[in-house]
Design a protein around this motif. Structure first.
Motif, PDB file in Angstrom:
ATOM      1  N   LYS A   1     -10.011 -26.234 -10.238  1.00 33.73           N
ATOM      2  CA  LYS A   1      -9.686 -26.181  -8.597  1.00 33.73           C
ATOM      3  C   LYS A   1      -8.313 -26.331  -8.393  1.00 33.73           C
ATOM      4  CE  LYS A   1     -14.171 -26.656  -6.363  1.00 33.73           C
ATOM      5  NZ  LYS A   1     -15.022 -27.642  -5.238  1.00 33.73           N
TER       6      LYS A   1
ATOM      7  N   TYR B   1      -5.941 -25.403  -2.109  1.00 39.28           N
ATOM      8  CA  TYR B   1      -6.900 -25.688  -1.399  1.00 39.28           C
ATOM      9  C   TYR B   1      -6.016 -27.081   0.014  1.00 39.28           C
ATOM     10  CZ  TYR B   1     -11.008 -28.508   0.308  1.00 39.28           C
ATOM     11  OH  TYR B   1     -12.313 -29.382   1.040  1.00 39.28           O
TER      12      TYR B   1
ATOM     13  N   ASN C   1      -5.092 -24.345   2.256  1.00 42.58           N
ATOM     14  CA  ASN C   1      -6.232 -24.018   3.487  1.00 42.58           C
ATOM     15  C   ASN C   1      -6.430 -25.620   4.578  1.00 42.58           C
ATOM     16  OD1 ASN C   1      -8.755 -21.967   4.762  1.00 42.58           O
ATOM     17  ND2 ASN C   1      -9.850 -24.108   3.607  1.00 42.58           N
TER      18      ASN C   1
ATOM     19  N   SER D   1     -16.490 -31.603   4.085  1.00 45.96           N
ATOM     20  CA  SER D   1     -15.380 -31.042   3.848  1.00 45.96           C
ATOM     21  C   SER D   1     -15.019 -29.797   4.109  1.00 45.96           C
ATOM     22  CB  SER D   1     -16.146 -30.876   2.410  1.00 45.96           C
ATOM     23  OG  SER D   1     -17.022 -29.023   2.435  1.00 45.96           O
TER      24      SER D   1
END
Length: 835
Positions: free
Chosen positions: A523, A528, A531, A572
Motif C-alpha cells: 500500500k 493514503y 486522501n 479507518s
C-alpha cells in the motif's frame, strides 16, 4: 489619455515579512510576478516607486523586467508618488503594490478603460473623475486609477500622516474636493472571499501552493486561472509534514516525511531550533533526488490559514499542541503520546495498544525492501554478512558493544555497524577494528538490506524492512515497552549487555525469521495520506466550534490537552468524540464525502441496509407511524384536525398514517423524487427544501405546527443547533416535537462500541445518548415527556451470541424482556413538549 504610467509601490523594510518583494516564488521573485502582471496593462511608462534604502537592490531587478526604478521618501509614500509624477509628467497613474503577485490584470485594465471613458464623456471639469477603483475584488487584486494632477493638488491640501502613508486616502478621504468612484466589480472579478496578497508568512505559504498548482511557468495568470487555483484543496488547506528533528529520536521520521514530500510536494516543517545533527545532510540528500527546496519551511502558518498537519514526531511535545488546535485537521503517524488532540492516528509500525489508540494500524504502508533474498539461510552458521543498525542515532550506545560481541561469534563473517557520533566516539577512530566495518551511514539502506543475512536493530522501520527482505532479525529493546512490542510481534530479541551465550541461544531459535511480515509494501503511504488530508474536522453539532475553543482556553496546555472533547471511538474513516459541554457524541473528523439523498438512497442504500427498498417497506414504516402517532396522542391529547409537519418525510409513509387519523399533514424533504411521489401519489402537500433553511410560512401558509416530527433524520445534521432552534420556532406552545435516532446506550454500543461506531453510517453526525437528551432539548424550550427504547435485538447480546440460542428459546425471550426493561434497544424515540 496620454502620459499614462503604471507605478508599483515597493519597499523591503516590511516588519511582518521582511524583504517579501524579493522572496523566491517559483522561478521568480514576488515582485517580478507583480511586474509581469501589470505589464499586461496598457500604459506609456512603467515604474517601481521605492525608497532610497531599497533602490540599490531593486533597480537591477526592475530593469531586467522592463521597468524604471525611482527612489523617494520611505514613510511619505504620497510625496514619493508626487515626485515621480512631476518628473515624468504622468497624467494618469495606475497604482499597484508589489506584494500582489496574483492580481487580476484584466480587472486593472477594465478599471483604466472605465476611468478613461468617464473622463472622455465628461465636458464639465467639475465632473472629471479624480480617482477610481473596483470593489469586491480579492484582497490583493485591487489597483487604483488616479488623476496625476488631482493627486498633486491633494498632497498640498492634506496634513494627515495616514493620507501620506497610503496615497489614495488623500483623494477619497476628501470627497468634498475630489470626485472618487468606487465601482462594484463585474461578476467575473467579484471574489472578495479570496486573498491573493502577500503580507504574512501564511500568505507567502499560500502563494507557494498556488505556484505548485500551476507548475513551471513564467506567464502571468488570468482571472479564471487564479480563481481555480485559489479554490484548489491544497491551496485552501496546505499539507505540512512535521517530522521529529530532535536529538535522540533518530532520522527515520525525517526520512519518511521527506520521501512523502518528494512524491506529493507537501511542505516539511523544520524548526530553527532542531537538535538532530543530521538534519541538514538528510534534507540535502532529498534535494539531490529532486525535492523542491522551497517546500522545506521553518515557520508554521498562523490561525488565518488552516493547514493540514501530518505529525511524525514519535511523541508530540506540548509546544506543538496549541498550534495543532487551530489546524484544519491533524493526522499523527506512529504517535507515542496518549493525548487525544489528534483528528486521525495512523500506526504504520504496529503499536502495543493499537486497538484503542489508532484509527488504523497497517504495516502494509511500510515500503518493502528493494530486493528479497533469493536464498534464506536457515542455519546461522552459514551467515556471511551481519548488519548492526540502530538508526541515524544510537543514544543508548548499543552499537559498539553489540558489534564486538557478535564479531566474536561471526569471526569469519563480515560485520558492518552503522556508528553514529551519538554513540560517544567519533566514526573516524573506528573505521576498522577487530575486523568490524564501522560506517557513518548506508545510503538507501532499504534497497540494500537484502545483502545482509542478519540484521540487528531496534523495533522500527528497519526491522520491518529487513523482515520483508527475508533477513534474519534480532532486536535490542531499549525500554520495557519495546521488549513487549518485540514479543507481541514475534521478533527475537536480546537484552542490553547480552552475553555471547545469550546471543547463541537466540540465534538457534526460529524466532530470528519473522516471516509474518511479508505483506509490507503493498500500500502507498503518500497516496493514503493525500486522501486523508482531504478529510474534515467537525465540531459538536449542538455546541459548535465556539464551545470547543472556549473549553480549550480553560484547559491546561502543560498537560497536553488540545481538544477537550474526549475520543470515544476511532475507525479507518472517522473519529468520534463526546462533547464536554452537552454530552453529545458526534463525528469529530471524517474522510467520507458528504452524501446526497437522491433516489439511489431510498432504493439502493436502503435496500443494502434493510434488505428491501424504501417503497417495498412502505406499509411497515406506515404501521410504525401509526404506533408513534398513538404515543403522541396519549401524551398530548392532540388528534384530529391539527397541523403536523414531518421533516425528512421521504416517500411519505408517516404522512399517510397521520392523514388517515385526521391530521393535516405536511412534509419536507431534500429529495425531489420523494417529494414528487408524496405530491402526485399521496396527494399531500410537500416541499423540496433543506431544513432548516425552508421558509415554512411561504411554503405552506402556516407558521407554527401542533406537531413536528423527524424519524431517523436528526442524526444527519451537522448543525443541530440551527435545526433545534428552527423547530422551537415552528412548534406551537405546548406542541409536540418527536424524533427517532440510533442510541449510543443500546446493547450494540455497550457490548462492542468499536463495532457499533464502525457500522454507524458515515452521515450520522450525532449519536444520541438518551440519558443526555433532556438537558440538550431543554436549551431549545422542550421538556422530554417520554423516551421509548426501540430496535431490540437479543441476538446482539454476548450470551446469545456465545450459546447460539434460537428465537424460540427461553433464553432469547428472557433476553428480549431484559432489553426492554433496561431500555437497551439500539434505537430510541424521544417525545417532547414545547414549554
Amino acid at each position: 489619455m496620454k502620459n499614462t504610467a503604471v507605478i508599483i509601490q515597493c519597499r523591503l523594510s516590511s516588519t511582518r515579512l521582511p524583504s517579501k518583494a524579493i522572496l523566491p516564488l517559483g522561478n521568480k521573485t514576488v515582485l517580478e510576478w507583480t511586474l509581469a502582471s501589470m505589464k499586461k496593462v496598457k500604459a506609456d511608462k512603467y515604474y517601481v516607486a521605492t525608497d532610497e534604502a531599497s533602490f540599490e537592490t531593486l533597480e537591477p531587478l526592475c530593469r531586467r523586467n522592463g521597468y524604471e526604478c525611482f527612489a523617494g521618501p520611505l514613510d511619505n509614500v504620497l510625496e514619493r508618488y508626487c515626485m515621480l509624477i512631476k518628473q515624468i509628467d504622468a497624467k494618469v497613474v495606475i497604482r499597484a503594490t508589489a506584494d500582489n503577485p496574483f492580481l487580476f490584470y484584466e480587472a486593472a485594465q477594465f478599471s483604466l478603460d472605465e476611468f478613461v471613458r468617464r473622463n472622455n464623456v465628461s465636458s464639465d471639469s467639475a465632473s472629471i473623475c479624480d480617482y477610481l477603483t473596483l470593489t469586491g475584488l480579492p484582497h490583493g487584486s485591487g489597483v487604483e486609477i488616479i488623476n496625476g494632477e488631482s493627486l498633486l493638488k491633494a498632497a498640498t491640501l492634506t496634513d494627515s500622516d495616514y493620507d501620506r502613508e497610503h496615497v489614495g486616502p488623500a483623494l477619497y478621504n476628501h470627497k468634498e474636493n475630489f470626485n472618487c468612484e468606487f465601482i462594484p466589480s463585474p461578476a467575473r472579478f467579484n471574489h472578495p472571499e479570496l486573498r491573493t496578497t502577500i503580507d504574512t508568512f501564511s500568505d507567502y505559504l499560500r502563494a507557494k501552493t498556488v505556484l505548485r498548482h500551476f507548475g513551471e511557468t513564467n506567464e502571468p495568470f488570468t482571472t479564471e486561472q487564479i480563481i481555480a487555483a485559489m479554490n484548489d484543496v491544497y491551496v485552501r488547506n496546505p499539507v505540512i509534514l512535521i517530522p521529529s528533528v530532535k536529538k535522540g529520536c533518530g532520522t527515520g521520521h525525517l526520512h519518511r516525511c521527506l520521501e512523502i514530500a518528494l512524491e506529493k510536494k507537501f511542505f516539511v516543517y523544520i524548526p530553527q531550533n532542531y537538535t538532530l545533527e543530521e538534519t541538514p545532510s538528510v534534507i540535502q540528500s532529498y534535494v539531490q533526488k529532486g525535492l523542491d527546496e522551497s517546500l522545506v519551511i521553518n515557520s508554521l502558518p498562523d490561525q488565518s490559514y488552516k493547514a493540514v498537519f501530518i505529525t511524525d514526531l514519535f511523541k508530540t511535545d506540548d509546544e506543538y499542541k496549541p498550534l495543532l488546535h487551530n489546524a484544519k485537521s491533524v493526522i499523527a503517524l506512529d504517535e507515542g503520546s496518549d493525548s487525544q488532540c489528534f483528528d486521525y492516528r495512523l500506526d504504520i509500525i504496529p503499536s502495543f495498544a493499537q486497538d484503542s489508540c489508532a484509527n488504523l494500524t497497517e504495516p502494509a504502508f511500510i515500503k518493502k525492501a528493494g530486493s528479497v533474498k533469493s536464498t534464506v539461510l536457515s542455519d546461522w552458521h552459514e551467515f556471511k554478512s551481519v548488519l548492526i543498525c540502530f538508526g541515524g542515532e544510537d543514544p543508548a550506545g548499543l552499537t559498539i558493544p553489540t558489534a564486538r560481541t557478535l564479531k566474536s561469534i561471526f569471526n569469519e563473517s563480515s560485520v558492518t555497524a552503522v556508528l553514529s557520533d551519538c554513540a560517544g566516539v567519533k566514526n573516524s577512530r573506528f573505521e576498522s577494528e577487530d575486523g568490524i566495518n564501522y560506517v557513518s551511514t548506508i545510503p538507501d539502506l532499504r534497497n540494500h538490506i537484502a545483502e545482509y543475512d542478519l540484521v540487528v536493530t531496534h523495533y522500527g522501520l528497519t526491522a520491518f524492512e529487513a523482515s520483508s527482505a527475508g533477513c534474519a532479525v534480532i532486536l535490542l529493546p531499549t525500554t520495557k515497552l519495546h521488549e513487549e512490542l518485540a514479543r507481541k510481534y514475534g521478533y527475537a530479541y536480546l537484552q542490553k549487555d547480552f552475553t555471547q551465550n545469550e546471543a547463541l541461544q537466540v540465534l538457534n531459535s526460529d524466532a530470528i525469521f519473522p516471516v509474518h511480515l511479508k505483506e509490507c509494501g503493498n500500500k502507498s503511504l503518500p497516496d493514503y495520506l493525500e486522501n486523508l488530508s482531504k478529510g474534515s474536522r467537525l465540531y459538536c453539532p449542538v455546541c459548535g466550534q465556539k464551545a470547543d475553543e472556549k473549553s480549550n482556553e480553560k484547559s491546561d496546555v502543560s498537560e497536553g490537552i488540545c481538544r477537550c472533547d474526549s475520543v470515544v471511538a476511532r475507525n479507518s474513516t472517522r473519529t468520534y468524540r463526546k462533547c464536554s459541554n452537552c454530552g453529545m457524541i458526534y463525528i469529530s473528523w471524517t474522510s467520507v464525502p458528504e452524501k446526497t439523498y437522491q433516489k439511489s438512497y431510498f432504493f439502493e442504500e436502503y435496500k443494502n441496509q434493510y434488505g428491501k427498498t424504501y417503497q417495498e417497506d412502505f406499509e411497515s414504516i406506515k404501521n410504525q407511524g401509526k404506533r408513534r402517532l398513538s404515543v403522541i396522542k396519549n401524551i398530548s391529547g392532540i388528534s384530529k384536525e391539527k397541523n403536523l409537519l414531518d421533516v425528512g418525510c421521504a416517500f411519505g409513509p408517516f404522512l399517510s398514517a397521520a392523514t388517515e387519523i385526521g391530521f393535516n399533514a405536511f412534509g419536507t424533504d431534500i429529495s425531489e423524487e420523494a417529494v414528487d411521489f408524496v405530491q402526485k401519489s399521496l396527494h399531500l402537500p410537500a416541499a423540496v427544501s433543506a431544513f432548516p433553511d425552508i421558509d415554512i410560512a411561504a411554503e405552506f401558509g402556516i407558521s407554527e405546527f401542533d406537531v413536528v416530527t423527524m424519524w431517523y433524520v436528526i442524526e444527519h445534521f451537522k448543525d443541530l443547533d440551527a435545526v433545534l432552534k428552527k423547530i422551537g420556532g415552528i412548534t406551537k406552545k405546548h406542541g409536540i416535537f418527536a424524533f427517532s435516532t440510533p442510541s449510543a446506550e443500546g446493547i450494540s454500543a455497550k457490548s462492542n462500541p468499536d463495532l457499533f461506531f464502525q457500522n454507524s453510517p458515515s452521515d450520522h453526525y450525532s449519536v444520541w445518548l438518551p440519558s443526555q437528551a433532556a438537558s440538550i432539548l431543554k436549551r431549545y424550550g422542550f421538556s422530554v415527556e417520554r423516551i421509548v427504547s426501540t430496535g431490540h435485538h437479543p441476538e446482539r447480546f454476548p450470551a446469545i451470541k456465545k450459546n447460539g440460542a434460537e428465537s424460540s428459546s427461553l433464553q432469547w425471550k428472557l433476553t428480549d424482556k431484559l432489553s426492554r426493561i433496561r431500555k437497551l434497544g439500539d434505537t430510541v424515540e424521544i417525545y417532547c413538549r414545547k414549554i
